[in-house]
Design a protein around this motif. Structure first.
Motif, PDB file in Angstrom:
ATOM      1  N   GLY A 255       4.991  -1.997  -1.879  1.00  0.00           N
ATOM      2  CA  GLY A 255       4.410  -1.392  -3.065  1.00  0.00           C
ATOM      3  C   GLY A 255       3.028  -1.943  -3.370  1.00  0.00           C
ATOM      4  N   GLU A 256       2.462  -1.499  -4.469  1.00  0.00           N
ATOM      5  CA  GLU A 256       1.121  -1.919  -4.862  1.00  0.00           C
ATOM      6  C   GLU A 256       1.160  -3.250  -5.598  1.00  0.00           C
ATOM      7  OE1 GLU A 256      -1.104   0.969  -6.959  1.00  0.00           O
ATOM      8  OE2 GLU A 256      -0.822   2.550  -5.456  1.00  0.00           O
ATOM      9  N   VAL A 257       0.104  -4.028  -5.427  1.00  0.00           N
ATOM     10  CA  VAL A 257      -0.027  -5.317  -6.102  1.00  0.00           C
ATOM     11  C   VAL A 257      -0.883  -5.118  -7.347  1.00  0.00           C
ATOM     12  CG1 VAL A 257      -0.840  -7.686  -5.900  1.00  0.00           C
ATOM     13  CG2 VAL A 257       0.155  -6.536  -3.911  1.00  0.00           C
ATOM     14  N   ALA A 258      -0.401  -5.606  -8.488  1.00  0.00           N
ATOM     15  CA  ALA A 258      -1.140  -5.456  -9.745  1.00  0.00           C
ATOM     16  C   ALA A 258      -2.362  -6.363  -9.737  1.00  0.00           C
ATOM     17  CB  ALA A 258      -0.235  -5.802 -10.931  1.00  0.00           C
ATOM     18  N   LEU A 259      -3.534  -5.789 -10.020  1.00  0.00           N
ATOM     19  CA  LEU A 259      -4.780  -6.533 -10.061  1.00  0.00           C
ATOM     20  C   LEU A 259      -5.496  -6.268 -11.377  1.00  0.00           C
ATOM     21  CD1 LEU A 259      -6.180  -5.825  -6.473  1.00  0.00           C
ATOM     22  CD2 LEU A 259      -5.106  -7.936  -7.258  1.00  0.00           C
ATOM     23  N   ARG A 274      -0.899  -7.839   3.721  1.00  0.00           N
ATOM     24  CA  ARG A 274      -1.253  -7.470   5.088  1.00  0.00           C
ATOM     25  C   ARG A 274      -1.702  -6.011   5.146  1.00  0.00           C
ATOM     26  NH1 ARG A 274       1.401  -9.119   9.838  1.00  0.00           N
ATOM     27  NH2 ARG A 274       2.018 -10.948   8.642  1.00  0.00           N
ATOM     28  N   GLN A 275      -1.029  -5.174   4.362  1.00  0.00           N
ATOM     29  CA  GLN A 275      -1.391  -3.763   4.337  1.00  0.00           C
ATOM     30  C   GLN A 275      -2.815  -3.570   3.820  1.00  0.00           C
ATOM     31  OE1 GLN A 275       1.394  -5.181   3.143  1.00  0.00           O
ATOM     32  NE2 GLN A 275       3.144  -3.775   3.159  1.00  0.00           N
ATOM     33  N   ALA A 276      -3.195  -4.368   2.807  1.00  0.00           N
ATOM     34  CA  ALA A 276      -4.549  -4.270   2.259  1.00  0.00           C
ATOM     35  C   ALA A 276      -5.578  -4.710   3.291  1.00  0.00           C
ATOM     36  CB  ALA A 276      -4.668  -5.123   0.991  1.00  0.00           C
ATOM     37  N   GLN A 277      -5.256  -5.736   4.062  1.00  0.00           N
ATOM     38  CA  GLN A 277      -6.159  -6.183   5.123  1.00  0.00           C
ATOM     39  C   GLN A 277      -6.406  -5.069   6.139  1.00  0.00           C
ATOM     40  OE1 GLN A 277      -3.828  -9.971   6.049  1.00  0.00           O
ATOM     41  NE2 GLN A 277      -5.918 -10.680   6.409  1.00  0.00           N
ATOM     42  N   LEU A 278      -5.334  -4.382   6.518  1.00  0.00           N
ATOM     43  CA  LEU A 278      -5.469  -3.298   7.494  1.00  0.00           C
ATOM     44  C   LEU A 278      -6.256  -2.131   6.918  1.00  0.00           C
ATOM     45  CD1 LEU A 278      -1.893  -3.603   8.966  1.00  0.00           C
ATOM     46  CD2 LEU A 278      -3.992  -3.685  10.321  1.00  0.00           C
ATOM     47  N   GLY A 318       8.767  -1.570   8.902  1.00  0.00           N
ATOM     48  CA  GLY A 318       9.089  -0.701   7.787  1.00  0.00           C
ATOM     49  C   GLY A 318       8.343   0.618   7.856  1.00  0.00           C
ATOM     50  N   GLU A 319       8.703   1.525   6.968  1.00  0.00           N
ATOM     51  CA  GLU A 319       8.116   2.860   6.963  1.00  0.00           C
ATOM     52  C   GLU A 319       6.621   2.821   6.685  1.00  0.00           C
ATOM     53  OE1 GLU A 319       8.717   7.054   4.504  1.00  0.00           O
ATOM     54  OE2 GLU A 319      10.373   5.597   4.623  1.00  0.00           O
ATOM     55  N   GLU A 320       6.211   1.987   5.721  1.00  0.00           N
ATOM     56  CA  GLU A 320       4.790   1.879   5.407  1.00  0.00           C
ATOM     57  C   GLU A 320       4.020   1.319   6.598  1.00  0.00           C
ATOM     58  OE1 GLU A 320       1.815  -0.008   1.974  1.00  0.00           O
ATOM     59  OE2 GLU A 320       3.916  -0.650   2.105  1.00  0.00           O
ATOM     60  N   ALA A 321       4.638   0.378   7.303  1.00  0.00           N
ATOM     61  CA  ALA A 321       4.002  -0.210   8.487  1.00  0.00           C
ATOM     62  C   ALA A 321       3.783   0.849   9.560  1.00  0.00           C
ATOM     63  CB  ALA A 321       4.848  -1.349   9.029  1.00  0.00           C
ATOM     64  N   ASP A 322       4.759   1.751   9.735  1.00  0.00           N
ATOM     65  CA  ASP A 322       4.614   2.818  10.728  1.00  0.00           C
ATOM     66  C   ASP A 322       3.459   3.744  10.377  1.00  0.00           C
ATOM     67  OD1 ASP A 322       6.748   1.838  12.148  1.00  0.00           O
ATOM     68  OD2 ASP A 322       8.217   3.201  11.248  1.00  0.00           O
ATOM     69  N   THR A 323       3.309   4.004   9.074  1.00  0.00           N
ATOM     70  CA  THR A 323       2.215   4.870   8.630  1.00  0.00           C
ATOM     71  C   THR A 323       0.865   4.230   8.919  1.00  0.00           C
ATOM     72  OG1 THR A 323       3.603   5.800   6.871  1.00  0.00           O
ATOM     73  CG2 THR A 323       1.217   6.067   6.644  1.00  0.00           C
ATOM     74  N   ILE A 324       0.738   2.950   8.605  1.00  0.00           N
ATOM     75  CA  ILE A 324      -0.526   2.244   8.844  1.00  0.00           C
ATOM     76  C   ILE A 324      -0.798   2.130  10.343  1.00  0.00           C
ATOM     77  CG2 ILE A 324      -1.738   0.039   8.573  1.00  0.00           C
ATOM     78  CD1 ILE A 324      -0.252  -0.347   5.957  1.00  0.00           C
ATOM     79  N   ARG A 325       0.248   1.856  11.098  1.00  0.00           N
ATOM     80  CA  ARG A 325       0.093   1.751  12.555  1.00  0.00           C
ATOM     81  C   ARG A 325      -0.413   3.069  13.125  1.00  0.00           C
ATOM     82  NH1 ARG A 325       3.888   3.231  16.297  1.00  0.00           N
ATOM     83  NH2 ARG A 325       3.571   2.476  18.420  1.00  0.00           N
TER      84      ARG A 325
END
Length: 651
Positions: A255-259, A274-278, A318-325
């Protein structure tokens, strides 16, 4: 600048030792090299930057290899455990013998090679924190940041990263950014560019090893600050920052990180997960972002983003990882295509390399991302940019050993087999050795996955090896057979040892291949070769590595005796380096004596310090393996590799 040749005999501890590259002569060079330099499309450059995980010499010693040919060779694990306790350097040896000798060298010596060798060695060994929570080695290393020698100062910066003490982060950031504390540490109005770049690499090395995720976030944010800065005069620093960013793996978050509002505007937004880095890397690499690219994102720096993507994708699930990949793969496919808008060849090379880290062998119907990756790489291997074609063969081999998760996890192996064997048999002369080496890579990775290479491919590689008459090519075929552990190929490789008597390089690779196979039968012949190679350091080192791979306990005493009688610096360097790489505790005493010697040259003593660091390293693989493996060494900067003084050239 062209990369320094992996495996070239070293005049100083900052340069790798081994066999010369194609086109280079052994011994002193009496005339200037041709302006064109070495042919960087040759396969042995790739091997030089990627060989360590395949050799992994310490595992053969520390995991209890029994002397080959002995009665114990085929005994069980009990014998292995005994050997492990016998050959691994003890904590007492390191603390009471090695560390005092290295500290004494730092306090008394001024020769650059001795000081830099000792700095790196202490960093590799590492130390525990004292009662105040501070590292003694960190203080000793930091003293040399202000040394008048630029070589020593920059080595101290990266040594702080190798040491990986969390308390070094602030100092490394200040050095990288040319900040007030950094200038104070170097005792100068400004921090030299090379020191800043080495500090950036140091941050990546520290980020790779630290267990503190909040610290990783902070390191990553500082690296993004550098990458987004509109200053092309510091390209070396930006290349280092991009490489370091790929090493600094922030934990994935669902999910999203609150900033806060301020954090959303800062570069922290790219480092909270890690997702934000990618996401940052996808944005950074994309050719469509022309305005941003012209202002802050030079294509040369962007060429290191694909590898960073591949490193950060590793282990992400995970599913989000597959999308980013999939997003990363599609962008890299776009960069690799024949009609790509990514006109710079380095971008195409990097994309081809990274796809090999991202794709799998799964048959996903031809329209899935894995099928697209394989199709793209096969096309690139056939008619892409010349270096990208070579990298594509290795990437196909890596994919051919990585199963997918669907109903047909290995469904793509046949098309990969066809591409590699077709190139091996009917490809252009320059491409055939790459195919042979790639087949070995696939065989090795398949064995790691509990699978085996098909017999037809192995037979094709054996036939290519048997027919080979080119000294520049035989090493690729031999190493391919070595990595595939083809015992039946031993007679052919032994025959090639006799055939290529005029090429130490070719014979050296044949020795290493025999060592990789792991069968004891060629031991006596390799031992004899070492005895005959006292004045041929290139062949001597490779043959010694082969015996180390075969677990021959007698090789260390033999090398120790040879070291005591060696006069030439190249021979001393080769022997010291081999002793370090083999990692036997019995090499410690002679190396300490060499370091303290009053008769040997400073460079030779520097190699002793380097070797001690290799023997007692806290990590199984050399520290810069994590930087060099699968990197596009053609997108080179002077602080990455070149002229023997880049980050990848330090032993």
């Amino acid at each position: 600048p062209a990369p320094s040749t992996p495996g070239t005999p070293a005049p100083a501890p900052g340069t790798p030792a081994g066999t010369p590259a194609p086109g280079q002569t052994q011994g002193p060079v009496t005339q200037a090299a041709p302006p064109s330099g070495p042919d960087l499309t040759q396969w042995d450059f790739w091997w030089g930057f990627n060989k360590e995980p395949y050799l992994n010499l310490k595992s053969h010693i520390h995991d209890g290899s029994i002397q080959t040919g002995s009665d114990d060779f085929f005994l069980g694990h009990g014998q292995q455990d005994q050997a492990k306790e016998t050959l691994r350097p003890t904590k007492e040896q390191i603390e009471n013998v090695v560390v005092p000798a290295l500290l004494e060298a730092l306090n008394k010596e001024r020769h650059n090679d001795i000081v830099t060798g000792a700095l790196i060695a202490l960093a590799k060994i590492g130390d525990s924190q004292d009662e105040s929570g501070e590292s003694r080695f960190q203080k000793e290393i930091a003293k040399f940041l202000s040394d008048s020698s630029q070589e020593i100062a920059e080595t101290a910066a990266v040594a702080l990263g190798i040491l990986a003490d969390d308390r070094s982060v602030d100092l490394l950031v200040e050095l990288m950014n040319d900040g007030p504390a950094g200038r104070k540490a170097v005792g100068s109005p400004q921090v030299q560019l090379r020191t800043r770049a080495f500090a950036a690499y140091g941050l990546g090395l520290l980020g790779y090893r630290t267990s503190d995720n909040e610290l990783r976030k902070r390191i990553a944010e500082h690296l993004v600050d550098v990458l987004e800065a509109p200053n092309f005069a510091t390209r070396d620093i930006k290349v280092a920052a991009m490489v370091a960013f790929g090493l600094t793996k922030v934990d994935p978050v669902e999910g999203e990180v609150a900033l806060s509002e301020d954090e959303q505007k800062s570069n922290l937004r790219w480092c909270v997960s890690r997702q934000a880095q990618l996401s940052f890397l996808l944005d950074y690499f994309d050719e469509k972002n022309q305005r941003a690219n012209k202002e802050t994102r030079h294509w040369f720096v962007r060429s290191h983003a694909p590898r960073a993507m591949a490193m950060l994708l590793d282990g992400l699930q995970g599913e989000e990882a597959d999308t980013i990949r999939t997003s990363c793969a599609e962008l890299l496919i776009e960069a690799s295509g024949e009609r790509s808008d990514y006109s710079q060849r380095e971008l195409q090379m990097s994309a081809a390399l990274a796809l090999g880290q991202i794709g799998t062998c799964e048959d996903d119907g031809g329209r899935g991302i894995n099928g697209k990756i394989r199709k793209t790489l096969i096309e690139v291997a056939g008619k892409g940019e010349q270096q990208a074609r070579r990298f594509a063969l290795v990437s196909l081999a890596q994919i051919g050993a990585r199963p997918g998760t669907g109903e047909k996890p290995w469904g793509g192996r046949d098309e990969i087999k066809e591409a590699l064997t077709k190139t091996l048999g009917r490809g252009k002369v320059q491409m055939k050795p790459w195919a042979g080496l790639a087949i070995g890579v696939q065989a090795w990775d398949l064995a790691e996955a509990g699978e085996a290479l098909d017999s037809g491919t192995v037979l094709a590689l054996q036939a290519a090896t048997k027919d080979c008459r080119r000294p520049a090519d035989i090493g690729a075929y031999a190493l391919g057979l070595g990595m595939s552990k083809t015992v039946d190929a031993i007679p052919t490789l032994v025959e090639k040892l006799d055939f290529f008597t005029g090429s130490d390089e070719a014979r050296g690779y044949c020795c290493v291949a025999l060592g990789l196979i792991g069968d004891p039968r060629p031991v006596e012949q390799i031992q004899q070769l070492i005895e005959e190679s006292k004045y041929r350091p290139d062949l001597l080192k490779q043959a010694a590595i082969a015996l180390g791979l075969l677990g021959d306990k007698q090789i260390v005493p033999t090398l120790v005796d040879m070291l005591g009688n060696a006069k030439g610096m190249a021979t001393q360097a080769a022997i010291a380096s081999a002793l370090g790489q083999i990692g036997d505790r019995n090499s410690i005493e002679p190396l300490v004596d060499m370091l303290k010697s009053s008769t040997m040259t400073g460079s030779a003593r520097g190699f002793a310090a380097v070797a001690l660091g290799i023997v007692c390293d806290k990590e199984m693989l050399p520290w810069n393996t994590k930087i060099g493996r699968n990197i596009n060494y053609r997108a080179n900067s002077s602080t990455l590799t070149g002229a023997g003084n880049g980050i990848l050239d330090i032993l």
